[in-house]
Enzyme design. Structure first.
Site, short mmCIF file in Angstrom:
data_model
loop_
_atom_site.label_atom_id
_atom_site.label_comp_id
_atom_site.label_asym_id
_atom_site.label_seq_id
_atom_site.Cartn_x
_atom_site.Cartn_y
_atom_site.Cartn_z
N THR A 124 -8.46 -69.89 -18.42
CA THR A 124 -8.76 -71.33 -18.46
C THR A 124 -7.81 -72.08 -19.39
OG1 THR A 124 -10.42 -72.91 -19.26
CG2 THR A 124 -10.52 -70.72 -20.19
N ASP A 125 -7.64 -73.37 -19.12
CA ASP A 125 -6.82 -74.20 -20.01
C ASP A 125 -7.48 -74.37 -21.38
OD1 ASP A 125 -8.87 -75.93 -19.27
OD2 ASP A 125 -7.56 -77.58 -18.69
N GLU A 126 -8.78 -74.07 -21.48
CA GLU A 126 -9.47 -74.27 -22.76
C GLU A 126 -8.95 -73.36 -23.86
OE1 GLU A 126 -13.70 -74.74 -22.77
OE2 GLU A 126 -13.70 -75.70 -20.82
N TYR A 149 -16.91 -69.87 -26.19
CA TYR A 149 -16.46 -69.54 -24.82
C TYR A 149 -14.94 -69.43 -24.76
CZ TYR A 149 -14.71 -70.57 -20.13
OH TYR A 149 -13.98 -70.55 -18.96
N LYS A 153 -12.41 -66.23 -24.02
CA LYS A 153 -11.40 -66.19 -22.94
C LYS A 153 -10.01 -65.93 -23.53
CE LYS A 153 -11.87 -66.82 -19.04
NZ LYS A 153 -12.26 -65.94 -17.89
N ASN A 248 -14.82 -88.60 -19.02
CA ASN A 248 -16.12 -88.21 -18.46
C ASN A 248 -16.88 -89.41 -17.94
OD1 ASN A 248 -15.62 -85.56 -19.15
ND2 ASN A 248 -16.65 -85.71 -21.13
P1 NAD Z 1 -19.63 -68.90 -12.79
O1 NAD Z 1 -20.40 -68.91 -14.07
O2 NAD Z 1 -20.03 -69.83 -11.69
O3 NAD Z 1 -19.64 -67.43 -12.16
C1 NAD Z 1 -19.47 -66.28 -12.94
C2 NAD Z 1 -19.83 -65.06 -12.10
O4 NAD Z 1 -19.59 -63.88 -12.87
C3 NAD Z 1 -21.29 -65.02 -11.65
O5 NAD Z 1 -21.38 -64.65 -10.29
C4 NAD Z 1 -21.90 -63.96 -12.55
O6 NAD Z 1 -23.01 -63.28 -11.96
C5 NAD Z 1 -20.72 -63.04 -12.77
N1 NAD Z 1 -20.86 -62.27 -14.01
C6 NAD Z 1 -21.17 -62.74 -15.26
N2 NAD Z 1 -21.24 -61.72 -16.12
C7 NAD Z 1 -20.92 -60.59 -15.43
C8 NAD Z 1 -20.81 -59.22 -15.79
N3 NAD Z 1 -21.04 -58.79 -17.05
N4 NAD Z 1 -20.45 -58.33 -14.84
C9 NAD Z 1 -20.22 -58.74 -13.55
N5 NAD Z 1 -20.35 -60.02 -13.16
C10 NAD Z 1 -20.69 -60.93 -14.09
O7 NAD Z 1 -18.13 -69.14 -13.23
P2 NAD Z 1 -16.94 -69.90 -12.47
O8 NAD Z 1 -16.99 -71.33 -12.83
O9 NAD Z 1 -16.91 -69.48 -11.06
O10 NAD Z 1 -15.69 -69.27 -13.25
C11 NAD Z 1 -15.05 -68.09 -12.77
C12 NAD Z 1 -13.89 -67.75 -13.68
O11 NAD Z 1 -12.95 -68.82 -13.70
C13 NAD Z 1 -14.29 -67.51 -15.15
O12 NAD Z 1 -13.52 -66.43 -15.63
C14 NAD Z 1 -13.92 -68.80 -15.86
O13 NAD Z 1 -13.61 -68.57 -17.21
C15 NAD Z 1 -12.70 -69.22 -15.05
N6 NAD Z 1 -12.44 -70.68 -15.02
C16 NAD Z 1 -13.42 -71.55 -14.65
C17 NAD Z 1 -13.13 -72.91 -14.56
C18 NAD Z 1 -14.17 -73.92 -14.12
O14 NAD Z 1 -13.90 -75.11 -14.15
N7 NAD Z 1 -15.33 -73.51 -13.67
C19 NAD Z 1 -11.85 -73.37 -14.90
C20 NAD Z 1 -10.88 -72.44 -15.30
C21 NAD Z 1 -11.18 -71.10 -15.34
O1 TDX Z 2 -24.41 -82.84 -19.63
C1 TDX Z 2 -23.18 -82.90 -19.85
N1 TDX Z 2 -22.66 -84.07 -20.35
C2 TDX Z 2 -21.34 -84.22 -20.66
O2 TDX Z 2 -20.91 -85.29 -21.11
C3 TDX Z 2 -22.28 -81.79 -19.61
C4 TDX Z 2 -22.80 -80.50 -19.06
C5 TDX Z 2 -20.94 -81.98 -19.91
N2 TDX Z 2 -20.48 -83.13 -20.44
C6 TDX Z 2 -19.05 -83.26 -20.78
C7 TDX Z 2 -18.49 -82.15 -21.65
C8 TDX Z 2 -17.05 -82.05 -21.18
O3 TDX Z 2 -16.25 -82.98 -21.89
O4 TDX Z 2 -18.32 -83.19 -19.55
C9 TDX Z 2 -17.09 -82.46 -19.72
C10 TDX Z 2 -17.09 -81.27 -18.77
O5 TDX Z 2 -18.10 -80.38 -19.21
P1 TDX Z 2 -18.37 -78.98 -18.47
O6 TDX Z 2 -18.66 -79.25 -17.03
O7 TDX Z 2 -19.38 -78.23 -19.28
O8 TDX Z 2 -16.94 -78.31 -18.52
P2 TDX Z 2 -15.96 -77.92 -19.73
O9 TDX Z 2 -16.69 -77.76 -21.00
O10 TDX Z 2 -14.81 -78.88 -19.72
O11 TDX Z 2 -15.47 -76.46 -19.23
C11 TDX Z 2 -15.17 -76.24 -17.84
O12 TDX Z 2 -13.81 -76.24 -17.58
C12 TDX Z 2 -13.06 -75.15 -18.05
C13 TDX Z 2 -15.80 -74.93 -17.34
O13 TDX Z 2 -17.18 -74.94 -17.60
C14 TDX Z 2 -15.13 -73.75 -17.96
O14 TDX Z 2 -15.65 -72.55 -17.43
C15 TDX Z 2 -13.67 -73.82 -17.67
O15 TDX Z 2 -13.00 -72.80 -18.33
#
Ligand code: NAD
Ligand code: TDX
Length: 337
Positions: A124-126, A149, A153, A248
């Site tokens: 992730t970019d985070e 988190y 990562k 946001n």
């Molecule tokens: P998500 O939380 O929706 O899904 C995570 C999945 O991993 C779930 O199906 C869960 O059951 C599985 N999991 C969790 N712990 C596990 C374990 N110990 N063993 C096996 N499976 C397990 O997450 P997502 O949003 O789909 O993110 C997927 C990946 O992409 C993550 O690595 C996250 O860091 C990365 N990522 C997410 C975002 C975003 O915006 N959502 C952005 C950049 C990177």
């Molecule tokens: O209730 C809320 N109110 C609010 O203002 C929630 C849940 C979030 N927010 C804000 C926090 C962040 O600035 O919105 C922005 C986005 O929040 P999230 O959806 O929780 O995402 P973020 O924290 O940016 O992280 C996401 O992007 C990078 C994913 O959850 C991560 O898994 C990924 O790595």
């Protein structure tokens, strides 16, 4: 190709598997997922009968379970499995350390033991921390994670780097900005706000709402991961982004406008601890070296996302009626009933 996908029952993993079924129909997919609160086999409904798709429930942090899941035919791994929600990591980091850090090392060890061809680590970019008003994250931006988190990562990224340097593992790392689209768990900003607006509930914006995120349509991220798998160079990092920086509050206003709901639903709540101000990505390297590019902009992606959540109310209502309710009540001080 026999590809093991970890975390394939989650948001991005399930979109990735659906993309592969369409675009690489001859590949055989092994989805390994522990089915935590965020893993949902409904996201993959219809695939059960696909002869080129197998599912095994296993925890990536459990070497024995994983060894049993990984058959001899697997050629490569794409690693999505993670604990992914920043707010939960602030409440309790333990599952993040176990899955994101230990789980990644267990997988790396197994990939080495089996001599697998390629390991794609989805990050992730985070991990880069937070930007001020100017600038973009590049692949050589120093890691400076601010939440448990993102620290977990970043740790996993360093373990992948170490496996490349020490053992010569053929791994690549991808770092993407905020995804949105179908099947995203309704604890994340966009699906949470859509669901709350559809139910005329309050929309809880943290602090001023002026924090900025870069939003990418989930399928564009998935295409990037596929490009990294097929074209990435060993040991390299690739940033992916959507070229859609938004505050946001602008995201929430756009959701309300598309749904025809009033801005009075917005409520400013206590800010997230250590809330990163701004994420923005330079994905020029992936564009040049992998041919990566976004296919749609934010307005169109948001319209598609809203349409999906409208058409799949039963999907998110089932989630909101289950264990997730306890988390919501704890975090926002309100019952979803
Ligand atoms: P998500 O939380 O929706 O899904 C995570 C999945 O991993 C779930 O199906 C869960 O059951 C599985 N999991 C969790 N712990 C596990 C374990 N110990 N063993 C096996 N499976 C397990 O997450 P997502 O949003 O789909 O993110 C997927 C990946 O992409 C993550 O690595 C996250 O860091 C990365 N990522 C997410 C975002 C975003 O915006 N959502 C952005 C950049 C990177
Ligand atoms: O209730 C809320 N109110 C609010 O203002 C929630 C849940 C979030 N927010 C804000 C926090 C962040 O600035 O919105 C922005 C986005 O929040 P999230 O959806 O929780 O995402 P973020 O924290 O940016 O992280 C996401 O992007 C990078 C994913 O959850 C991560 O898994 C990924 O790595």
């Amino acid at each position: 190709m026999r590809l093991m996908v970890t975390g394939g029952a989650g948001f991005i993993g399930s979109n990735f598997i659906r993309l592969l079924r369409r675009e690489r129909p001859d590949w055989r997919i092994l989805n390994v997922d522990a089915l935590t609160y965020a893993g949902n086999l409904e996201n993959l409904a219809g695939l059960e009968r696909d002869p080129n798709y197998d599912f095994v429930r296993a925890d990536v942090a459990d070497p024995a379970g994983l060894r049993a899941a990984l058959d001899d035919e697997v050629d490569a791994i794409v690693h999505f499995a993670a604990e992914s929600h920043v707010d939960r990591s602030i409440e309790d980091a333990s599952a993040f350390l176990r899955t994101n850090v230990i789980g990644t090392q267990v997988l790396l060890d197994l990939a080495r033991e089996r001599g697998l061809g390629r390991f794609v680590h989805v990050s992730t970019d985070e991990v880069y921390g937070s930007l001020g008003a100017e600038g973009l994250f590049r692949e050589d931006t120093p890691l400076a994670p601010n939440s448990p988190y993102s620290a977990s990562k970043a740790s996993s990224d360093l373990l992948v780097r170490a496996a490349v340097e020490t053992h010569g593992l053929d791994a690549v790392i991808t770092r993407c900005s905020n995804n949105y689209g179908p099947y995203q768990f309704p604890e994340k900003l966009i699906p949470l706000m859509i669901a709350n607006a559809l139910e005329d509930r309050k929309l809880p914006v943290y602090g001023s709402g002026l924090n900025v995120r870069d939003w990418i349509w989930v399928e564009d991220h998935c295409r990037g991961v596929l490009l990294a798998l097929e074209k990435g160079k060993k040991g390299e990092v690739y940033n992916f982004g959507g070229r859609s920086e938004m505050t946001n509050i602008a995201v929430v206003e756009a959701i309300l406008a598309q749904l025809g709901k009033p801005s009075s639903l917005i409520t400013h709540v206590e800010d997230r601890k250590g809330h990163d101000l701004r994420y923005a990505i330079d994905c020029g390297k992936a564009e040049r070296e992998l041919g990566f590019g976004r296919s749609i902009g934010f307005e169109e992606g948001l319209a598609r996302t809203i349409a999906w959540y409208r058409d799949h109310e039963d999907w998110w209502r089932r989630i909101r009626s289950g264990a997730y309710r306890d988390y919501y009540a704890r975090h926002y001080g309100e019952d979803l009933a």
